[in-house]
Each structure stands twice: as C-alpha cells, then as structure tokens.
Design a protein around this motif. Sequence first.
Motif: not given
Length: 843
Positions: A528-532
């Motif tokens: 999972i990668k956070a964009g914000k």
Amino acid sequence: MQKKYVSAILMFLLCCQITNAQQPQKPNSVEIYNQIQKLNFLGSVLYIAAHPDDENTRLISYLSNDQKARTGYLSLTRGDGGQNLIGTQLRELLGVIRTQELIEARKIDGGEQFFSRANDFGFSKNPTETLEIWDKEKVLADVIWAIRKFQPDVIVNRFDHRSPGTTHGHHTSSAMLSVESFQLANNPTIFPEQLQFVKPWQTKRQFFNTSWWFYGTVEKFNAADKKNLIALETGVYYAGLGKSNQEIAALSRSRHQSQGFGSTGARGEETEYLEFINGDVLKEKKSLFEGIDTSWNRVKGGKAIGELLTTIAAEFDHNNPSASIPNLAKAYAMMEALDENHWAPLKSAAIKEIIATCSGLYLEAVAQNQETTPGSTIKLKLEAINRSSAPLQLMSVTSLPNQITTPQNRDLKNNILNNINLDLKLPESINYTQPYWLRENGTVGMYAVNEQQNIGIPDIIREAKVVFNVQINGIEIPFERTVVYKYNDDVKGEVYNYLDIVPDVTTSIVDKVLLFKDTKIKYVGVKIKAGKDAVKGNLQLELPKNWSVSPKSIPFNIPKKGTEQIVYFEVTAPNKSDEAVAKSVAIIDNKRFDKEQIIINYDHITKQQVLKSAEAKCIKTDLKTNGEKIAYIMGAGDEVPSSLTQLGYTVTLLKPEEITPEKLENFDVVMTGVRAYNTVAALANKQNILFDFVKGGKTMLVQYNTAGDLITENIAPYPLKLSRDRVTEEDAEVRFLAPNHPVLNFPNKITAKDFQGWKQEQGLYYPSEYDKAFTAILSSNDKGETPKNGALLIAPYGKGHYIYTGLSFFRELPEGVTGAYKLISNIISLKSSEKIPVQKIKP
C-alpha cells in the motif's frame, strides 16, 4: 491542438548533449537563427511507418534542418511488442518507454512525433493478419486523421506497399494504409466525424523511401533503373552547429536505447532515394516541393509576414539576438491577426518561443513536491527573468486547469530574478497522470482512445500549467509552461521531473503470478502506498467465492505521503484446478482505489507514471517440481527468475564474473536469460566453464538469442546455427516429435492443451541447423509455412544436458500460462528424470 506540437519541435534543435530528458533546452544563437529561417518556410512532409526505429532519421533531419520543412513521423504503433534491452518492462510498459524514446529522438533531429491507436501485438508475417488484428478501419481512420491534421504537402512511406510477405506485416500495412489514405483524406464523406476538428486535405505527392536494402544487395540496387526515383543529397554539414546531418541522425537514433540502436555518426556525401508513387509528377526531380508554394504567399494576407521574416533573418545579430525582438513581436501580432487556422497558429506558437530565447526569457513553474492528488492545493514557485535589454513586462499569470489569473504588473528588468509564489488549486475531476491511451482497456490490436482530438498525440496529456502573460513592445504574448518538480542530485546535478497527479492510495500485489500446487495456505503480500498525508482506510483482496481469503479486510493508516506498507492475506485455493484474477482494492470513505502505480525511470527519457489495475493471476494446478537449485545469468532483462521462484525453486542471479567452477558446484541448473549471448560480452570467456558444468552431470538451459550479433558462435557444445524462424501464431498446433522424451513426461505430462493460452507468439529465432546430438522435441508452424522444429532442442553432453529453446518463456511465465510453467519445470528436472525407470514414462 496544433500548438501543443509546435513548441516541442521548435525548442529543439540540436542541443544533443541531453543529460536529463525533462530539462528545458536553451538554444544558442546559431540554433535561434535556424529557427528564424524555419519560420519563413511553409512546407511539410509526413513520414509514415510502423514502429519506433523504423523512421529514417537521416531523411527527417535533412528535411527539417536543411530544407527547413515541418517534418513529422507517424509511427502507427508505440513498439509494444518488441524486446527490451535496458529493463524488464514488456508490452504496454515497453510501449511507454519507446514512445518517450521517439519523442527524445525528435527533439534532436527536428521532427515531430505522432501515433495511431494500433497496438504492436508482436511480429506478423503478412499484412492480412496485421490488418485483421489491428482493426483496419480504425487505423485507416487514424492515418487519415493525421494527414488532415498535419496537412502534409508530401508523404514519404518507409516501406513498399506492393510487397506483402517480404517484411514485417506491420511494415507493409503501414505503407498500404498510407497509399489508401492519400486519396481518401480529401473526401469529406470518409470519416466525416473528423470534420468538426479538421478539414479534408489533399497531399500533393507521395513517395516510397527506397534503398539497396529493398533490392537485396548494393549491386542489384546500383544496376536498377532509377528513372522513377528522386535522389536527395543528405550528407550535409551544418557549419554553425559543427555537425553533419548523419551525425545528428545518429544522435537521434541512439535515443532508441531499449532496442540497442546506438549509432555512430558518419560524414561525407550520402544519397537518399525516393520512389514516386502518387500525385503530381516531378519534372526536374530536384526538390520534393517542386511546384508547391512554400512561402507565406500560400496564406491569405501572409506576404507581408514573409517579407518581415526575411528582413529579421538578414539583420539577425548573433552577438545580440535580442535586437530582433521588436520585429519578431510585430511578426507575431501579424500572424495572430490572420484569419487562417493552420500555418498561422503553427508559426505563431513557434515565434513566441523564438522571442523568449532571443531575450533570454526564462519562465518556470516549480512544485514543492513531485506528486499530488486531485482536489489538493499545490504551492508553486514561479521564476521569471529577462536576460536582455529588451523592455518586458509580466502582466499576469494564469494557472491551469482552474483558469485563475493573478495580476503581476511588474517590469522584467535585465538579469533581475523575479520569484513569485502561487497556490494552484486542482479540481477533484482532474485526470491522474498516465499515458492517456492506457486509461481504458483496449484489444490485442488496438488501444482505446475515445476522444477524437486526443488520437495521435504523442505524449501524456498534462493539465497542471501556468501561463505567463508578458507584454513586449506593447503586444501581450502568453507563454505556457507545464508545472515541473526539480531537485539537485549529488551526481547528476539538477534533475527535472513533471508534476504527477496520483490517487490518494495505490496498491500492488507483490507477486503477479501466484501458483498453488495444493490447498495449503499461501500468504499473499499487498503493498500500500499513500498518495497524500493521513491516508486511512481498509484493504480488501477480491477473489472468486471458491477461493478462500482471510481476513476479509485489513485496516491501514499511513500518516505520510509516499510511505509504503505491506500487509498479508491468507489465501487458500480450491480443490480442483482453477485460474482466477485477484484484485487488491483500498476503500477510503466508501470510495474504491484499485490502481497500481508503476514508475518507469531512465535518464534518457522523461520519468513516467503508469496506473494499472492492481491485479495478480492465481493458478491452482497439480504442477510438480523437484528441488533443483538454479543459477540464472541475466541477459537483456526478463522476469523469468521471479516466475521460477513462484514455482518453489531457489534462484540465484549470477553475474558473469561469478561464473567459476567452484561457484557452480552449488547449483543443479544454469539458465541464461533472453539474448544473453547478444548482450553479455563476458560470457564468451565463460563457455568452457559452463560446458564443463554440463559435462559433470548438470543441466544448462539457453533461452533465445538473435543470430546477427552473437558475442560468440560457440553458444552450444555442438554446432548450432540460429535463424530468423519463428512461430508468431500463439495458437498454432504443436506436434510432439519425441513423445517419449522425459521432458514431455516428467514430472508433468505435457499435452497439446499446455500450449493453449500462450501470449503474442510461441517462439522466435529458432535454430535451423543443429548437430545430430540434439533431439528436436517440438514442431509447429504458422499457417501456410513449413514445420519449424527448432523450438526446443536437447542434447546429452557428458553426464548432463544442454538445452536450447526459442520458446517465449519470457512472455508466457509472467503472464501466468500454466503450460509454460509445466514445461519449464520438466526442463529443469531433466537430470532428476534419469532416476525414473523408463517403463514408468508413458508416451
């Protein structure tokens, strides 16, 4: 849409030492002068072929730089079906790389780049197959759209439309479609839906860019009747630039790094030949533009502009380019006043950038971060500086896409830096940054692009921009700049990237193919990668009901953007054999986020973001393996090692310098990656060690290589000659030449069913001649061709086995083709098969 293309070409030109693809180019006075000269030539040529690398960069450079013509290259595909010499990206990801390489090539040779929606589905042996898979009507529409939009005076085909079956089917198809379009583009009843944006267009004449290659030998070409050919002397030397035309062309071609097309520039006389095909016949055969008015007289009200541009060129001061600004601004205003929608907008966009370079006007909009999300507010730092004595005023700046104009009313004094802070509010509806042709699912042969105006645009469509409205001599001129992000790298120095719009969160299933050989729990990792900042939600792994997934969802809370987290689901396969697609989906405030972010980052092209569905293929199969340890020697780049790991093998990537007898003692099998004997020169000195490894009782598997550039002829312990034989029809019938051979029986029984569902091709560059020590295992062929028996060759050598295969395992394994997994497992298990009594192996 025309203006979008012009700045790319006329910011060009020959600044060939590109260290970072996104850096703004800064032309010198010679290059500026060349651009001014080009303003006064209103002639155009469209070059048409099938793939990145098909284009003749020598001719494109000559037409653009010597003739000053507007020169475009229409590549029908983006090169998706080829191989990759610089990484593991294939299919649409390789198409993204090759798209960018073409764009960079055009920056060097002065051309413009265009595409159709055709997907390069792989090698095709005839245009009939090609046009069936492509959807001929749609590609024809795209070629006609390109002609109507570009309005070429001349069309040049790279390939011969009269010779189907003698070259790649895509090649011949590109020429056939071009010839057909020559007549149809001027017919308003053909694709009338295009006419709300363009008008019918009749090109004056059409040529085929022939050469000795199409005649077979130089001798045959020299003896051929050339009365229908025009000869162009393209071996020009550009004294002001210090480069020959061929040197510029070589620099352009060398941008095709993924194909290994680095080229060495030549010098001296050189002739290009064009065969007349259609249109107005040339009488003198001295110029492609014979009888075509290429002056401003072809535009109503344009004569005065042409006269002024002639004066500007004659009076141009190389020591003080800014002296031309008053007349350039006057010419710009005259162009803007014309009631003409083709040449006037093109030259107007070009002259704006010339004015900027003459004044040393540097305009830039830099974001604080490289990524942001829809609906966010990004802080921009604007830079505006006039490095000339010309009086310039920055009247206002307009941010896009929100169309907000902020007054500035400041003088841009000579060499005084102006920094401006600006907040840009992005709409929630803004598109994520990605290749527009990949937003929707297409077919094997066609990309899906539903907006007519987008068809053919070469690059990603970026929406975050700033327009600097500058007044020059009382004339207000808008200069549009795309928002960038830049930083300083300790090694590379200043590095530019564009601003990317990303989802709030992206996910990625770690393994793209998941093999289940039983009903034991397999732990499936999802990244999972956070964009914000402060991304909070639940992650789900979606599979059909007959597959068990636990837990049903996993909560996540990631405080900082750009941070990654890996979580694991327990997945159990059903009892029976099955194939399913697993999808990872993040739920935030009842909104689904189901995209995987893929970053492609090479120094020679602009950094690319691709968003694909976050998926993996799950396969339940009774596939059997043994416990062999594998040493893998990487070649051009492939994903076979990770696929073998999925099978349960221990795989070690071995560097050439690590190939020693002592090191190899730890392995049962050595495998070379695709094109290893084309790309890894050090292997030439390691063959004796590898062959001794086999002789001692081990197995060596060599995957496909091309015949033309082998680093050694002794790729096998017995004579073996590679050819261009291939089977491109992935569903071609496979016949078993040695049905009792262990490779077809242990530990998995291989049947014709195992060759169903293969992707793009069965195999390529099969050996055509080989020693009698080899046993040919398989035979197949494309329709209408003779059998090809070199797909899988096995020879005993000493106590071990040497295997050569042209089968496209590098495509099939990452695609999750079960039969390919079974067959490669059997190949790896050859030594173990000797322990099995022969009578237990049933034919």
